[in-house]
Scaffold this motif. Structure first.
Motif, PDB file in Angstrom:
ATOM      1  N   ALA A 159      -8.283  14.464 -27.850  1.00 13.88           N
ATOM      2  CA  ALA A 159      -7.080  14.958 -28.529  1.00 13.88           C
ATOM      3  C   ALA A 159      -6.816  16.415 -28.172  1.00 13.88           C
ATOM      4  O   ALA A 159      -5.653  16.819 -27.999  1.00 13.88           O
ATOM      5  CB  ALA A 159      -7.231  14.804 -30.048  1.00 13.88           C
ATOM      6  N   ALA A 160      -7.863  17.218 -28.041  1.00 15.63           N
ATOM      7  CA  ALA A 160      -7.673  18.619 -27.661  1.00 15.63           C
ATOM      8  C   ALA A 160      -7.081  18.732 -26.260  1.00 15.63           C
ATOM      9  O   ALA A 160      -6.158  19.523 -26.023  1.00 15.63           O
ATOM     10  CB  ALA A 160      -9.003  19.365 -27.745  1.00 15.63           C
ATOM     11  N   ALA A 192      -3.343  17.242 -26.384  1.00  8.92           N
ATOM     12  CA  ALA A 192      -2.383  17.978 -27.205  1.00  8.92           C
ATOM     13  C   ALA A 192      -2.150  19.401 -26.714  1.00  8.92           C
ATOM     14  O   ALA A 192      -1.042  19.919 -26.840  1.00  8.92           O
ATOM     15  CB  ALA A 192      -2.869  18.013 -28.655  1.00  8.92           C
ATOM     16  N   PHE A 193      -3.166  20.033 -26.137  1.00  6.83           N
ATOM     17  CA  PHE A 193      -3.030  21.465 -25.852  1.00  6.83           C
ATOM     18  C   PHE A 193      -3.091  21.826 -24.372  1.00  6.83           C
ATOM     19  O   PHE A 193      -3.036  23.011 -24.041  1.00  6.83           O
ATOM     20  CB  PHE A 193      -4.109  22.244 -26.619  1.00  6.83           C
ATOM     21  CG  PHE A 193      -3.976  22.112 -28.094  1.00  6.83           C
ATOM     22  CD1 PHE A 193      -2.940  22.738 -28.766  1.00  6.83           C
ATOM     23  CD2 PHE A 193      -4.857  21.327 -28.827  1.00  6.83           C
ATOM     24  CE1 PHE A 193      -2.797  22.603 -30.133  1.00  6.83           C
ATOM     25  CE2 PHE A 193      -4.727  21.187 -30.187  1.00  6.83           C
ATOM     26  CZ  PHE A 193      -3.690  21.832 -30.843  1.00  6.83           C
ATOM     27  N   ARG A 230      -1.041  22.275 -21.948  1.00  6.04           N
ATOM     28  CA  ARG A 230       0.351  22.447 -21.541  1.00  6.04           C
ATOM     29  C   ARG A 230       0.504  23.545 -20.491  1.00  6.04           C
ATOM     30  O   ARG A 230       1.396  23.505 -19.681  1.00  6.04           O
ATOM     31  CB  ARG A 230       1.222  22.824 -22.746  1.00  6.04           C
ATOM     32  CG  ARG A 230       1.112  21.848 -23.887  1.00  6.04           C
ATOM     33  CD  ARG A 230       2.144  20.752 -23.743  1.00  6.04           C
ATOM     34  NE  ARG A 230       2.100  19.903 -24.918  1.00  6.04           N
ATOM     35  CZ  ARG A 230       1.779  18.625 -24.857  1.00  6.04           C
ATOM     36  NH1 ARG A 230       1.457  18.073 -23.744  1.00  6.04           N
ATOM     37  NH2 ARG A 230       1.773  17.907 -25.948  1.00  6.04           N
ATOM     38  N   GLY A 233      -1.452  17.806 -32.769  1.00  9.56           N
ATOM     39  CA  GLY A 233      -0.872  17.533 -31.451  1.00  9.56           C
ATOM     40  C   GLY A 233       0.457  16.815 -31.556  1.00  9.56           C
ATOM     41  O   GLY A 233       1.388  17.103 -30.800  1.00  9.56           O
ATOM     42  N   ASP A 274       4.092  18.189 -30.254  1.00  7.30           N
ATOM     43  CA  ASP A 274       4.954  17.420 -29.357  1.00  7.30           C
ATOM     44  C   ASP A 274       6.357  17.248 -29.946  1.00  7.30           C
ATOM     45  O   ASP A 274       7.348  17.217 -29.204  1.00  7.30           O
ATOM     46  CB  ASP A 274       4.338  16.041 -29.078  1.00  7.30           C
ATOM     47  CG  ASP A 274       3.301  16.100 -27.979  1.00  7.30           C
ATOM     48  OD1 ASP A 274       3.257  17.103 -27.240  1.00  7.30           O
ATOM     49  OD2 ASP A 274       2.520  15.126 -27.863  1.00  7.30           O
TER      50      ASP A 274
END
Length: 157
Positions: free
Chosen positions: A60-61, A64-65, A67, A151, A155
């Motif tokens: 998930a890290a 979600a992050f 980017r 996350g 988004d």
């Protein structure tokens, strides 16, 4: 061990000795059942769930992050830290378990439902196994699922 007096009967000592052995076997079986009920270790499924929550947190890290290009190093460091946090206790457990003498005829892995009905020795008290598993897994699940929710919020915004 308690002393069992010999009971003499008219038929001789053989029957009384056989009866004494049966009583002792029942006593030892009750002690073994009691010791199995109050073990101080978790069922393997609880450990697998904990590892799954940590893996979910790492995935998930990254999803979600990840980017920008400057966030990869901190994510990699967090991933390595969590890998070590899971892998070191696993290695210690494997080493400990290899050194333990286990009876070859007894199964040491009981069913999960039977394990949940027992109790676990923690520090100087006892907890129900189900409560101990919840106490262990709840923080891991909250962090992993919270990061997923965070996350999703990032988004959507």
């Amino acid at each position: 061990m308690t002393y069992m007096p010999m009971r003499h009967c008219a038929g001789g000592h053989l029957f009384s000795r056989l009866n004494w052995g049966t009583e002792m076997n029942e006593h030892l079986a009750q002690r073994r059942e009691h010791s199995l009920e109050t073990r101080s270790e978790f069922h393997p499924l609880v450990y697998k769930a904990a590892i799954g929550f940590v893996a979910l947190f790492v995935i998930a890290a990254w999803v979600a992050f990840d980017r920008r290009s400057d966030i990869e190093l901190p994510l990699a460091m967090v991933s390595v830290l969590l890998l070590v946090a899971v892998f070191l206790p696993y290695l210690l457990w494997r080493t400990w378990r290899a050194a333990q003498a286990r009876p070859p005829t007894l199964r040491t892995n009981r069913g999960f439902r039977k394990w949940m009905k027992g109790s676990t020795q923690v520090w100087q008290s006892r907890l129900k196994n189900s409560d101990a598993a919840i106490d262990m897994l709840l923080p891991l699940a909250a962090v992993a699922l919270g990061l997923i929710a965070l996350g999703i919020v990032f988004d959507l915004s």
